[in-house]
Design an enzyme around this catalytic site. Structure first.
Site, mmCIF file in Angstrom:
data_model
loop_
_atom_site.group_PDB
_atom_site.id
_atom_site.type_symbol
_atom_site.label_atom_id
_atom_site.label_comp_id
_atom_site.label_asym_id
_atom_site.label_seq_id
_atom_site.Cartn_x
_atom_site.Cartn_y
_atom_site.Cartn_z
ATOM 1 C CG HIS A 156 -7.366 2.828 1.348
ATOM 2 N ND1 HIS A 156 -6.480 3.004 2.388
ATOM 3 C CD2 HIS A 156 -6.673 2.179 0.381
ATOM 4 C CE1 HIS A 156 -5.301 2.476 2.062
ATOM 5 N NE2 HIS A 156 -5.399 1.956 0.852
ATOM 6 C CB CYS B 44 -0.875 -0.018 1.247
ATOM 7 S SG CYS B 44 -1.995 1.377 1.372
ATOM 8 C CG HIS C 25 -5.699 -2.655 -0.957
ATOM 9 N ND1 HIS C 25 -4.603 -3.229 -0.351
ATOM 10 C CD2 HIS C 25 -5.475 -1.308 -0.898
ATOM 11 C CE1 HIS C 25 -3.775 -2.275 0.047
ATOM 12 N NE2 HIS C 25 -4.284 -1.093 -0.278
ATOM 13 C CD GLU C 26 -6.695 1.218 -3.838
ATOM 14 O OE1 GLU C 26 -6.897 2.274 -3.210
ATOM 15 O OE2 GLU C 26 -5.568 0.695 -3.917
HETATM 16 ZN ZN LIG Z 1 -3.775 0.957 0.031
#
Ligand SMILES: [Zn+2]
Length: 186
Positions: free
Chosen positions: A160, A112, A156-157
């Site tokens: 966030h 990341c 994953h995104e």
């Molecule tokens: Zn990330």
């Protein structure tokens, strides 16, 4: 906005844990410019000469909170072996509307832009997902049904947006615990 490895928010900054908000559509000029800058970052970050000149760390995705803006926007660029863009999205308010029970994980683990220290271990995510959102690149509402690497990157995104980082998912007591039922992505 100037986006490079110095301006990207790291996990040492509590802001990275902030929850992102929905973005009004149609996009304001300011939001559109930011999302285009994010996309540009990801596109250029894997071109070694440009990355070096502009201080970019290679990435396949970036979310707005990573430049300190708590808005639900993310840019994703996947390239083929020759470095040509294979798949890309500039998504606004993307939402996962369905998940498979079956899991998948990257054999190499995840990385990341906001995490500088190494965190090794497997991160189990849904193998298949369906995402709905607005895509700036095509100027359309899109439905993305996907599996494999792209499904992992999207999860994953979108994590966030909730202030979640990949290593939050790693089992502390057994980072490389192997779930035999899960699909291993090399
Ligand atoms: Zn990330």
């Amino acid at each position: 906005m100037l986006i490079n490895n110095d301006t990207i928010i790291k996990d040492t900054d509590p802001l990275i844990r902030e929850k992102s908000k929905d973005v009004p559509l149609p996009l304001s000029a300011e939001d559109e410019a930011l999302l285009r800058d994010m996309l540009e970052y990801v596109r250029e970050s894997t071109v070694p000469e440009i990355a070096e000149a502009k201080n970019l760390r290679p990435a396949v995705g970036i979310s707005a909170i990573q430049v300190g803006v708590p808005k639900k926007m993310t840019a994703i660029v996947l390239k083929d072996e020759d470095g040509n863009i294979d798949t890309e999205f500039a998504l606004v308010n993307p939402k996962i509307v369905s998940y498979s029970v079956e899991k998948a994980y990257l054999a190499q683990g995840e990385g990341c832009l906001s995490v500088e220290e190494e965190h090794q271990g497997y991160i189990y995510r849904s193998a298949r997902i369906k995402v709905k959102g607005y895509d700036l690149l095509t100027d359309r509402d899109v439905v993305i049904r996907t599996e494999g690497y792209l499904a992992i990157v999207l999860q994953h995104e979108l994590d966030h947006f909730r202030g979640t980082l990949f290593y939050d998912h790693i089992r502390k007591d057994a980072p490389f615990y192997e779930d035999k039922e899960a699909i291993r992505i090399e």
